[in-house]
Scaffold this active site. Sequence first.
Site, PDB file in Angstrom:
ATOM      1  N   LYS A 177       1.791   3.992   7.256  1.00 52.44           N
ATOM      2  CA  LYS A 177       0.990   4.824   6.366  1.00 52.44           C
ATOM      3  C   LYS A 177       1.477   6.272   6.470  1.00 52.44           C
ATOM      4  O   LYS A 177       2.263   6.620   7.346  1.00 52.44           O
ATOM      5  CB  LYS A 177      -0.514   4.789   6.786  1.00 52.44           C
ATOM      6  CG  LYS A 177      -1.193   3.444   6.599  1.00 52.44           C
ATOM      7  CD  LYS A 177      -1.467   3.151   5.134  1.00 52.44           C
ATOM      8  CE  LYS A 177      -2.113   1.783   4.962  1.00 52.44           C
ATOM      9  NZ  LYS A 177      -1.187   0.664   5.154  1.00 52.44           N
ATOM     10  N   SER A 208       0.802  -1.225   0.000  1.00 51.66           N
ATOM     11  CA  SER A 208       0.000   0.000   0.000  1.00 51.66           C
ATOM     12  C   SER A 208       0.833   1.273   0.000  1.00 51.66           C
ATOM     13  O   SER A 208       0.282   2.365  -0.163  1.00 51.66           O
ATOM     14  CB  SER A 208      -0.926   0.017   1.222  1.00 51.66           C
ATOM     15  OG  SER A 208      -0.163   0.225   2.404  1.00 51.66           O
TER      16      SER A 208
END
Lengths: 140, 419
Positions: free
Chosen positions: A96, A59
């Site tokens: 993230k 991701s």
Amino acid sequence: MTPDKSTPGQGLRFPLYLSRVAAGFPSPADDHIEARLSLDELCIRHPDATFFLRASGDSMTGAGIFDGDILVVDRARTARSGSVVVAVVDGGFTCKRLLIDRDRVWLRAEQPGYPDIFPAEGAGLEIFGVVTHCVHALPV
Amino acid sequence: MPPLFALVDCNNFYVSCERLFRPDLRGSPIVVLSNNDGCVISRSEEAKALGIPMGAPWFTLRELEKRHHMEVFSSNYALYGELSARVMNILRDLSPRLEVYSIDECFLDMSGLGARVAEHACRIRADIQRLVGLPVSVGVGPNKTLAKLANQWAKKHTRSGVAVLGNEQQREYLLRQASVGGVWGIGRRLRHNLEARGVKNAWELSHQDVGTLRRCFGVTLEKTLRELRGECCFALEEGGPAPRQMILCSRSFPRRVEVLATLREAVASHASRAGEKLRRQGSVCRMVQVSLYGGGADAPHWHSVTVPLPAASDDSRDLVRAAVAGADHLFRPGTRYRKAGVTLLDILAPSSCQEDFFQPPPRPDGQALMHALDQINTRLGRGTVRLGRIPARPEWAMRQERRSPHYLCRWSDIPRALS
């Protein structure tokens, strides 16, 4: 100048550094032969607050973080909006990009198809540390 | 300037270390077992609430494990040693003088801070939580014994985790709340004796006649009593009433050292000296931590490694072997080292060691040899008789069926972050 931590109990001592500014010709006594270059010194600013974690997933490829890479995570740094962080989500660690907007805080992936992650209602977002470097090994 | 001491210690240290990379285990009952999966040596608050006592043998806990989804870990000394070293390094930045007392306890000199001491104590707790991720409690008092009591109070009765003993009324209040057994240096037998004499708490203990108690129980108790009354009897770097939980020997090099052979000699010498102190207090140890200080022109720092011993030992040969193995591990060519140190950890009385069928048998003449060595060195000077050449590093085999991964010392074991 750095405090000399090598003798606890002796108080702080500041080593006297010879000048590095060119002033005439270099003195042969100006002996600052340093040790070889070290990746530790390059990547780790706070050794006691730095941990290595392994990135697991795809991701964050948009930020240059690939599956299997080693993340250098510094707990001494303050996370800001835009920092890549390791956060605690659902009892585990997640890597993230952190976003802060007025009073909202949330996590965003760097790859389409991954939803933003918002902390639970009333809960804060726990940051384990800021990712300062990512070590990617190329196939050889 | 009146002396002021802080005792900083980690809450449920081994458990807290295990939780650092397992955020899913917060709020769970957790225990950590001693070497060879013997007995409980650390419990989370939730495990304490289940009534699990310290030292409970493992086989008595299997029911609880199943019923309450209790997490059980074997000791991971490499992890605990490394995290401890980090905490102590951070504390060195926060205080000009300190004494590392055990793997998770440190006394700090706080004299001179005056009214700012509470703020500084809070900062210590906040910094360690932020930088290393471990919860600590801080107790401040005019001496080590009272700092320890204040620390226990902070742990049990405050949310801030910090307690500063400020005045006489607070001292009286604290002593009235403290049990006799909770006072530093009062072991089980002494506690029973005192309680049999009608001493109900630390306040009453502090009012006992020193002369009478000294005649019955020895000189050490006198110092404890005087400390309870507010005097300072144990200075920094002078330990305390109980045998040391940790023995540290280190020295700066007069010139920077870059050669492994020199480092090996230095740590062998430190390990020997530490072994002497260990034997003098009649203890054995199970872990040797080696630290080298150097590297980085502008920001040198400590590198440490923890080497567990296959069996508890007070034999200098075992300690030296472990120390040299540690130095070999840490050494990086091209680094200019400034200091080396050896710390003996996990120190205990020989009688409390659980024997295990699988550990190597003790050397038959080890005790006699060590006794002779100590005698000669006492008469003729330290180092008269030294150990010879160090043999090659042996295999460290230890039964650790439920040890957590080597998060901080194996690339294959580092924690994962979903990305």
